[in-house]
Design a protein around this motif. Structure first.
Motif, PDB file in Angstrom:
ATOM      1  N   VAL A  48     -40.007  27.615 143.647  1.00  0.00           N
ATOM      2  CA  VAL A  48     -39.171  28.221 144.679  1.00  0.00           C
ATOM      3  C   VAL A  48     -39.206  29.742 144.536  1.00  0.00           C
ATOM      4  O   VAL A  48     -38.924  30.276 143.462  1.00  0.00           O
ATOM      5  CB  VAL A  48     -37.714  27.726 144.564  1.00  0.00           C
ATOM      6  CG1 VAL A  48     -36.818  28.451 145.557  1.00  0.00           C
ATOM      7  CG2 VAL A  48     -37.648  26.219 144.771  1.00  0.00           C
ATOM      8  N   VAL A  49     -39.550  30.415 145.599  1.00  0.00           N
ATOM      9  CA  VAL A  49     -39.467  31.875 145.653  1.00  0.00           C
ATOM     10  C   VAL A  49     -38.139  32.241 146.306  1.00  0.00           C
ATOM     11  O   VAL A  49     -37.803  31.725 147.377  1.00  0.00           O
ATOM     12  CB  VAL A  49     -40.649  32.466 146.449  1.00  0.00           C
ATOM     13  CG1 VAL A  49     -40.342  33.889 146.885  1.00  0.00           C
ATOM     14  CG2 VAL A  49     -41.912  32.447 145.613  1.00  0.00           C
ATOM     15  N   THR A  50     -37.365  33.093 145.662  1.00  0.00           N
ATOM     16  CA  THR A  50     -36.064  33.476 146.199  1.00  0.00           C
ATOM     17  C   THR A  50     -35.663  34.863 145.696  1.00  0.00           C
ATOM     18  O   THR A  50     -36.150  35.315 144.654  1.00  0.00           O
ATOM     19  CB  THR A  50     -34.979  32.448 145.807  1.00  0.00           C
ATOM     20  OG1 THR A  50     -33.716  32.830 146.371  1.00  0.00           O
ATOM     21  CG2 THR A  50     -34.831  32.359 144.287  1.00  0.00           C
ATOM     22  N   HIS A  51     -34.789  35.517 146.447  1.00  0.00           N
ATOM     23  CA  HIS A  51     -34.218  36.782 145.976  1.00  0.00           C
ATOM     24  C   HIS A  51     -32.818  36.548 145.420  1.00  0.00           C
ATOM     25  O   HIS A  51     -32.179  37.463 144.914  1.00  0.00           O
ATOM     26  CB  HIS A  51     -34.144  37.791 147.134  1.00  0.00           C
ATOM     27  CG  HIS A  51     -33.175  37.380 148.200  1.00  0.00           C
ATOM     28  ND1 HIS A  51     -33.500  36.483 149.196  1.00  0.00           N
ATOM     29  CD2 HIS A  51     -31.880  37.717 148.413  1.00  0.00           C
ATOM     30  CE1 HIS A  51     -32.447  36.297 149.978  1.00  0.00           C
ATOM     31  NE2 HIS A  51     -31.447  37.030 149.523  1.00  0.00           N
ATOM     32  N   ASP A  52     -32.341  35.298 145.475  1.00  0.00           N
ATOM     33  CA  ASP A  52     -30.954  34.963 145.158  1.00  0.00           C
ATOM     34  C   ASP A  52     -30.858  34.371 143.748  1.00  0.00           C
ATOM     35  O   ASP A  52     -31.300  33.250 143.496  1.00  0.00           O
ATOM     36  CB  ASP A  52     -30.432  33.969 146.194  1.00  0.00           C
ATOM     37  CG  ASP A  52     -28.938  33.731 146.089  1.00  0.00           C
ATOM     38  OD1 ASP A  52     -28.362  34.013 145.021  1.00  0.00           O
ATOM     39  OD2 ASP A  52     -28.347  33.258 147.083  1.00  0.00           O
ATOM     40  N   MET A  53     -30.262  35.101 142.836  1.00  0.00           N
ATOM     41  CA  MET A  53     -30.137  34.614 141.465  1.00  0.00           C
ATOM     42  C   MET A  53     -29.256  33.378 141.369  1.00  0.00           C
ATOM     43  O   MET A  53     -29.433  32.552 140.468  1.00  0.00           O
ATOM     44  CB  MET A  53     -29.591  35.711 140.555  1.00  0.00           C
ATOM     45  CG  MET A  53     -30.626  36.727 140.096  1.00  0.00           C
ATOM     46  SD  MET A  53     -32.014  35.963 139.206  1.00  0.00           S
ATOM     47  CE  MET A  53     -31.177  35.134 137.861  1.00  0.00           C
ATOM     48  N   GLU A  54     -28.297  33.219 142.267  1.00  0.00           N
ATOM     49  CA  GLU A  54     -27.466  32.016 142.250  1.00  0.00           C
ATOM     50  C   GLU A  54     -28.312  30.781 142.532  1.00  0.00           C
ATOM     51  O   GLU A  54     -28.105  29.731 141.929  1.00  0.00           O
ATOM     52  CB  GLU A  54     -26.337  32.143 143.288  1.00  0.00           C
ATOM     53  CG  GLU A  54     -25.241  33.117 142.896  1.00  0.00           C
ATOM     54  CD  GLU A  54     -24.562  32.715 141.585  1.00  0.00           C
ATOM     55  OE1 GLU A  54     -24.208  31.520 141.434  1.00  0.00           O
ATOM     56  OE2 GLU A  54     -24.406  33.584 140.710  1.00  0.00           O
ATOM     57  N   ILE A  55     -29.257  30.907 143.454  1.00  0.00           N
ATOM     58  CA  ILE A  55     -30.167  29.801 143.750  1.00  0.00           C
ATOM     59  C   ILE A  55     -31.067  29.541 142.556  1.00  0.00           C
ATOM     60  O   ILE A  55     -31.327  28.398 142.165  1.00  0.00           O
ATOM     61  CB  ILE A  55     -31.020  30.125 144.997  1.00  0.00           C
ATOM     62  CG1 ILE A  55     -30.127  30.208 146.244  1.00  0.00           C
ATOM     63  CG2 ILE A  55     -32.121  29.102 145.194  1.00  0.00           C
ATOM     64  CD1 ILE A  55     -29.348  28.956 146.554  1.00  0.00           C
ATOM     65  N   ALA A  56     -31.541  30.609 141.927  1.00  0.00           N
ATOM     66  CA  ALA A  56     -32.457  30.481 140.789  1.00  0.00           C
ATOM     67  C   ALA A  56     -31.818  29.762 139.605  1.00  0.00           C
ATOM     68  O   ALA A  56     -32.517  29.166 138.788  1.00  0.00           O
ATOM     69  CB  ALA A  56     -32.948  31.858 140.365  1.00  0.00           C
ATOM     70  N   LYS A  57     -30.499  29.797 139.509  1.00  0.00           N
ATOM     71  CA  LYS A  57     -29.817  29.158 138.386  1.00  0.00           C
ATOM     72  C   LYS A  57     -30.047  27.645 138.341  1.00  0.00           C
ATOM     73  O   LYS A  57     -29.887  27.018 137.291  1.00  0.00           O
ATOM     74  CB  LYS A  57     -28.320  29.447 138.441  1.00  0.00           C
ATOM     75  CG  LYS A  57     -27.952  30.882 138.082  1.00  0.00           C
ATOM     76  CD  LYS A  57     -26.449  31.097 138.171  1.00  0.00           C
ATOM     77  CE  LYS A  57     -26.069  32.530 137.820  1.00  0.00           C
ATOM     78  NZ  LYS A  57     -24.601  32.761 137.945  1.00  0.00           N
ATOM     79  N   ALA A  58     -30.426  27.057 139.475  1.00  0.00           N
ATOM     80  CA  ALA A  58     -30.683  25.620 139.512  1.00  0.00           C
ATOM     81  C   ALA A  58     -32.024  25.269 138.888  1.00  0.00           C
ATOM     82  O   ALA A  58     -32.294  24.092 138.611  1.00  0.00           O
ATOM     83  CB  ALA A  58     -30.651  25.117 140.955  1.00  0.00           C
ATOM     84  N   ALA A  59     -32.877  26.267 138.654  1.00  0.00           N
ATOM     85  CA  ALA A  59     -34.234  26.021 138.159  1.00  0.00           C
ATOM     86  C   ALA A  59     -34.253  25.791 136.647  1.00  0.00           C
ATOM     87  O   ALA A  59     -33.375  26.254 135.916  1.00  0.00           O
ATOM     88  CB  ALA A  59     -35.135  27.195 138.516  1.00  0.00           C
TER      89      ALA A  59
END
Length: 221
Positions: free
Chosen positions: A195-206
């Motif tokens: 997943v490419v994202t600019h959102d660290m909150e989203i990245a926390k699921a990785a």
């Protein structure tokens, strides 16, 4: 064995001497959810494009399942080996939800009689109801459309899913739902999801998070 491996990959725009992607080496394994974070212009979408075989590295190599992409039929690779999920969903507006999910299977010569029940199961697995399958995408919410896009990405059986800002057009609740689905696909069904994202909150699921800045990729602790 890693499903996707990048070795000293660099990419330049318009003969620029400054690389958009600079000497990136990393690998991605089945059964894991990865996030690549970074600001706009950092090179993360360019990196994803090379993973998808849409752009070729100026330097270095990318291997899928041990085979260099340079030696593969790129049309077949993009059709059968990878799937992509986009921020803007990219569903066909004049096809129903069910037809959208059937379409990539038909490109792979799956007969409609087999494609339709498979598509229904995939849609049900991401929370789309039977009644919604008859609708056109515009008659669904943003969160529902992204679920359809996820179901479509699973249609060909490709085990590598590349997602470019998949929650960018969604509210917090729907963003969490989408990431929960992707997390489950990786951990319970063995998909390799990037997943490419600019959102660290989203990245926390990785499971593993990479940060990209000025074309340089580093793994976060």
């Amino acid at each position: 064995m890693s499903l996707l491996t990048l070795s000293n990959v660099s990419y330049y725009y318009n003969n620029s001497e400054t690389p958009a992607v600079a000497d990136v080496s990393c690998s991605f394994d089945p059964g894991k959810l990865y996030a690549i974070v970074g600001p706009s212009g950092s090179g993360k979408s360019t990196l994803l494009s090379m993973m998808a075989g849409l752009d070729r590295p100026a330097e270095g190599s990318i291997a899928f399942d041990g085979q260099n992409l340079e030696n593969l039929d790129m049309d077949q690779y993009r059709r059968e080996s990878i799937s992509m999920i986009f921020q803007a969903f990219q569903l066909f507006p004049l096809l129903t939800v069910l037809e959208n999910v059937c379409y990539p299977m038909e490109l792979c010569n799956v007969k409609p009689a087999e494609a339709r029940p498979r598509a229904k199961k995939l849609l049900e697995s991401v929370g789309i109801k039977q009644e919604q399958m008859k609708r056109f995408p515009a008659h669904l919410s943003g969160g529902e459309q992204q679920r359809v896009a996820i179901a479509r990405s699973l249609a060909t059986g490709a085990k590598l899913i590349l997602a470019d800002e998949p929650t960018g057009n969604l509210d917090v609740a729907n963003s969490k739902n989408v990431m929960d689905i992707l997390h489950s696909l990786a951990h319970n069904q063995g998909y390799c999801i990037i997943v490419v994202t600019h959102d660290m909150e989203i990245a926390k699921a990785a499971d593993i998070v990479f940060r990209m800045k000025d074309g340089v990729l580093t793994q976060m602790p």
